[in-house]
Every structure is written in structure tokens, then in C-alpha cells.
Design a protein around this motif. Structure first.
Motif, PDB file in Angstrom:
ATOM      1  N   ILE A   1       0.830  -1.204   0.000  1.00  0.00           N
ATOM      2  CA  ILE A   1       0.000   0.000   0.000  1.00  0.00           C
ATOM      3  C   ILE A   1       0.864   1.254   0.000  1.00  0.00           C
ATOM      4  O   ILE A   1       1.902   1.319   0.665  1.00  0.00           O
ATOM      5  N   HIS A   2       0.436   2.243  -0.770  1.00  0.00           N
ATOM      6  CA  HIS A   2       1.089   3.543  -0.810  1.00  0.00           C
ATOM      7  C   HIS A   2       0.348   4.492   0.136  1.00  0.00           C
ATOM      8  O   HIS A   2      -0.882   4.520   0.169  1.00  0.00           O
ATOM      9  N   THR A   3       1.089   5.276   0.881  1.00  0.00           N
ATOM     10  CA  THR A   3       0.490   6.309   1.725  1.00  0.00           C
ATOM     11  C   THR A   3       1.094   7.664   1.364  1.00  0.00           C
ATOM     12  O   THR A   3       2.247   7.739   0.918  1.00  0.00           O
ATOM     13  N   PHE A   4       0.315   8.736   1.590  1.00  0.00           N
ATOM     14  CA  PHE A   4       0.704  10.060   1.122  1.00  0.00           C
ATOM     15  C   PHE A   4       0.409  11.103   2.191  1.00  0.00           C
ATOM     16  O   PHE A   4      -0.711  11.172   2.705  1.00  0.00           O
ATOM     17  N   ALA A   5       1.406  11.903   2.517  1.00  0.00           N
ATOM     18  CA  ALA A   5       1.259  12.964   3.518  1.00  0.00           C
ATOM     19  C   ALA A   5       1.812  14.264   2.956  1.00  0.00           C
ATOM     20  O   ALA A   5       2.731  14.262   2.126  1.00  0.00           O
ATOM     21  N   ALA A   6       1.263  15.385   3.450  1.00  0.00           N
ATOM     22  CA  ALA A   6       1.722  16.694   2.977  1.00  0.00           C
ATOM     23  C   ALA A   6       1.826  17.668   4.138  1.00  0.00           C
ATOM     24  O   ALA A   6       1.104  17.564   5.129  1.00  0.00           O
ATOM     25  N   GLY A   7       2.738  18.639   3.982  1.00  0.00           N
ATOM     26  CA  GLY A   7       2.863  19.670   5.003  1.00  0.00           C
ATOM     27  C   GLY A   7       4.048  20.569   4.720  1.00  0.00           C
ATOM     28  O   GLY A   7       4.878  20.282   3.854  1.00  0.00           O
ATOM     29  N   LEU A   8       4.110  21.660   5.454  1.00  0.00           N
ATOM     30  CA  LEU A   8       5.287  22.506   5.398  1.00  0.00           C
ATOM     31  C   LEU A   8       6.413  21.844   6.186  1.00  0.00           C
ATOM     32  O   LEU A   8       6.156  20.941   6.992  1.00  0.00           O
ATOM     33  N   PRO A   9       7.661  22.263   5.993  1.00  0.00           N
ATOM     34  CA  PRO A   9       8.769  21.647   6.740  1.00  0.00           C
ATOM     35  C   PRO A   9       8.517  21.671   8.243  1.00  0.00           C
ATOM     36  O   PRO A   9       8.121  22.698   8.802  1.00  0.00           O
TER      37      PRO A   9
END
Length: 447
Positions: free
Chosen positions: A197-205
Motif C-alpha cells: 500500500i502507498h500512503t501520502f502525507a503533505a505539510g510545510l517543513p
């Protein structure tokens, strides 16, 4: 993902094709327009929707949605359509009449505007027939024949597992992962059913979400992808986010930016993703709910679940569809919703812990840090905090804000940040006197 559109006139193929083109991102694999029963209707979709093409050919019905509990459909009749939307409003549907008094419909506002400026949202759980909107579904709590929290947790877990099973398909699926409780549950349950499974996260440093998401990804051994963004990148995609989102609601736009960016990366790896949307509304995850009296909590949860369709679910739908992917909202499977609404309030907020019964149902699935993580607003977890409001404060003068904040429909913009978003919204959708189709986050002023 898919999209539907139509006009109650058999001679409007070219116009319906233009409507479909406006939302071609919803289904880039195929497009079909047909004339059925004095109407013209069309659909765009993905490669794996042969059943939808067969249905169009046989009955003429078009349907946006291919998983249980998520659909918006149109059935042609003599010089009209019967429109129907799913109980929660996971799939979007808008309608209106053109100058010739012909009924038009589309999955997105931008497509409907090709045919008419008269825009209405079909509410969740409703049918439009012979020009009248009728409710066919009322959210009702399921009767639970036990007050034992251990048994309730086990029954809830079973329904969550069954919900995920319905959406796994051939296993080519990933999960948006903020590292919060809800998205982590979806990722963990899907990870047990998918080989890689692929997981994806996002955010500023340095964003908290990135830290917790990495911890969760390590726990379930997913192939993890981080999207680390800057203010310049955020500002660069803002016009596209508002175009796809079809809203200028400040809190909704703010929470959609990272969702849009992470969805773009996810689309490069998988055609469908799980989202944790709905967990906070069903299980009392918001901080303010701790101050709601226990006997009033069920009513408040009913209210915020009923508002999901044109706020948070709109974010999920538009972020995914902008990049041609399908979102699975496992918490909002009808079986999960009905059961969750019947769980006593005392087990949702227990000893000051929000979503207590949900945590009990999955305590073997998650690492302690994620299991016990408290709710963070989408943009706070992503490291936004006041980034966009501070930017808007510098860009918009007090006099400009005072001059622009009163809209033609009577609404007032709540902040300079919302004014910034409205300026971009207006470029795409005009300065409309009727925005009744657009939802606003609860607590935002509407007059």
C-alpha cells in the motif's frame, strides 16, 4: 471518479459534450453522450466502468459513483430527468433550468454553468422529480442491543473492516495519511488487505502531520510519500484549488490546499485512495463538542454530519477528482454511519477523551502516539497555522476589505483571507447574486 451531465432536450449533444469537457478531469478514459427519451445525457469515466457504459446504452441512466453509498444519478424520462443523490452527499450533483425551461444537470457547477446560470445543489438523500425535490432518506440511528463498550467496539470494528473491504477492488489503492486517528485507521485497515500500500502525507517543513504520518507508515510498512511544500507553492496552486473546489469559504479553502497537493502526487501511483473524512463528525472529534451537554451531543452530531456534503466531502471529492482519482470515505459507508449514530454519547466523549469508542475499536492497529493523538485542524497539522491569513493581511488594505466584503447575495466576507479567496473565485464563477448552492463551514456568517 466519473462525471455526469445532461439537458432535457434531445438535440443538445454538442452542448453536453462541452459540459463534460469542463470536468474532464473527473474521468479521462472515456466519454459518452446519448439521446434517450427526449433528453441528451452524457458521462465521463474511468477504464474500469464497463457496467456504466452498458447501463447508458440500455436504460440511459447515468451515475457518478462506483462504490456502495456514493452516487449521483440521472434517469431520463419524457422531456425530463429524475435526479437522485446518495444519503450522505459523497457524490456531487447540481441542477437548474435554462432559458427554454429545460432541466439541466451536472456533477460540478463549472459544467452546469455552460448550460445555465440557474444553479441549485440537490441535497443528500433527495430526489428531484417533476421539478420537485423530495427526501427519500432520513438519517436514523441504528438500535444497538448492548450497552457494553467492549462489544460495541467490536461491532464497530467489524463494520469498518467491511467498509474497507467493499472498496479494495483489485488492491490498486492507496491512502491519504495525515497521521491523525481517522486517516491512520483507514490506512491500517487497507494495509492489511493490500500487498504493497502507498500512503501520502503533505505539510510545510517540520509540520506535525509529517512526523505522525511517517510513524504510522513505518508501523504498517507502507510505501510512504511526503509532499513538503512552501508558501510560494501554496500561492501558486491557490487559483486551481478554488477553481476545482468551487468555493471561497476560508476554512474549506485552507484545508483543501494540502489535500489538493497530496492528491496530485497520489494520482501518480494509484487510481483510488482512502480518506478518513467523517470520523470527527460521527465520533465527536472536535474540541468544541466537549462543551456540548451529553444529552444534546447526538443532535449536534446529526447536524454536522448533515453539513458534510458541501464542505468537507466537497474538499475530498474535488481534491481527488481534480487529478482523476477516486476517494473512498470508509467512515461514511451507510452501515458504519447508521451504527455510529446509535452509539451512546457517553462512549464518544468518555472521561474527557474524544472519539473514545473509536480508539477502543482499533487500539491493536495503531502505535500509541497515533492512537492517542488529539485532534488538529487540517491546516494546523500541516504547519499552516496563520500563514495564509498573515499573507492576506499584507495584501489587502483595510479600506479594500471594507469595500469588498459585502457580496451581491447579502453575505459578508469574514476576513481578508476570505476576501483573497473570493477574488479568485469571482474570476472563475462571476459575481453571482445567488450562491445558495455553495456551502459554508459551520460558524461562518451567512448574512
Amino acid at each position: 471518479m466519473s462525471g455526469i451531465a445532461g439537458i432535457a432536450n434531445p438535440q443538445k449533444s454538442d452542448l453536453v459534450k462541452r459540459m463534460l469537457k469542463k470536468m474532464s478531469h473527473r474521468g479521462k478514459a472515456w466519454s459518452k453522450v446519448v439521446q434517450k427519451q427526449d433528453t441528451t445525457l452524457g458521462m465521463i469515466g474511468l477504464i474500469n466502468q464497463e457496467n456504466a457504459l452498458r447501463e447508458i446504452g440500455q436504460s440511459g441512466m447515468v451515475k457518478d459513483g462506483c462504490v456502495p453509498g456514493r452516487f449521483a444519478q440521472a434517469q431520463p424520462a419524457s422531456h425530463r430527468f429524475v435526479l437522485k443523490r446518495d444519503p450522505i452527499g459523497a457524490a456531487p450533483l447540481y441542477y437548474g433550468w435554462n432559458k427554454e425551461n429545460e432541466l439541466c444537470f451536472a456533477s460540478e457547477v463549472k459544467a452546469l454553468l455552460v448550460a445555465t446560470k440557474d444553479v441549485h445543489e440537490l441535497p443528500p438523500g433527495c430526489i428531484l422529480e417533476k421539478g420537485k425535490v423530495k427526501t427519500y432518506f432520513h438519517l436514523e440511528p441504528q438500535k444497538i442491543n448492548t450497552d457494553n463498550p467492549v462489544e460495541i467496539a467490536a461491532l464497530l470494528r467489524k463494520r469498518l473492516e467491511e467498509s474497507v473491504d467493499k472498496s479494495i477492488g483489485d488492491g490498486n489503492v492507496g491512502s491519504w495519511l495525515s497521521g491523525g486517528l481517522d486517516s491512520s485507521i483507514m490506512a491500517a485497515l487497507a494495509g492489511k488487505r493490500v500487498k504493497n500500500i502507498h500512503t501520502f502525507a503533505a505539510g510545510l517543513p517540520g509540520a506535525p502531520d509529517l512526523k505522525f504520518a511517517k510513524q504510522m507508515a513505518s508501523h504498517i510498512k507502507s510505501e510512504h510519500h511526503e509532499v513538503i511544500v512552501s508558501l510560494d507553492e501554496i500561492l501558486g496552486v491557490l487559483p486551481d484549488v478554488i477553481y476545482h473546489l468551487e468555493s471561497f469559504d476560508a476554512l474549506l479553502v485552507r484545508s483543501s490546499i494540502l489535500n489538493y497537493l497530496v492528491a496530485k502526487v497520489a494520482s501518480q501511483y494509484v487510481p483510488a485512495v482512502f480518506s478518513g473524512e467523517g470520523g470527527d463528525e460521527l465520533f465527536a472529534g472536535y474540541e468544541y463538542l466537549k462543551n456540548v451537554p451529553s444529552d444534546m451531543l447526538p443532535r449536534e452530531l446529526f447536524d454536522i454530519v448533515g453539513r458534510l456534503h458541501n464542505t468537507a466531502l466537497q474538499r475530498v471529492d474535488r481534491s481527488a477528482s481534480a487529478h482523476g482519482t477516486l476517494p473512498h470515505v470508509g467512515f461514511l459507508d451507510p452501515d458504519v454511519v447508521n451504527f455510529a449514530m446509535g452509539i451512546p454519547a457517553k462512549y464518544k466523549i468518555h472521561d474527557g477523551t474524544e472519539k473514545w469508542i473509536l480508539r477502543q475499536s482499533v487500539k491493536d492497529l495503531l502505535p500509541a502516539g497515533v492512537l492517542n493523538r488529539t485532534k488538529a485542524k487540517f491546516w494546523e497539522g500541516g504547519g499552516f497555522e496563520n500563514l495564509l491569513s498573515d499573507y492576506a493581511e499584507k495584501q489587502i488594505s483595510d479600506s479594500a476589505f471594507a469595500r469588498e466584503r459585502n457580496l451581491p447575495n447579502g453575505w459578508r466576507l469574514n476576513s481578508k483571507e476570505e476576501t483573497l479567496y473570493y477574488r479568485l473565485f469571482k474570476q472563475h464563477f462571476g459575481d453571482s447574486k445567488d450562491l445558495s448552492w455553495m456551502g459554508r463551514t459551520k460558524g461562518a456568517p451567512v448574512s
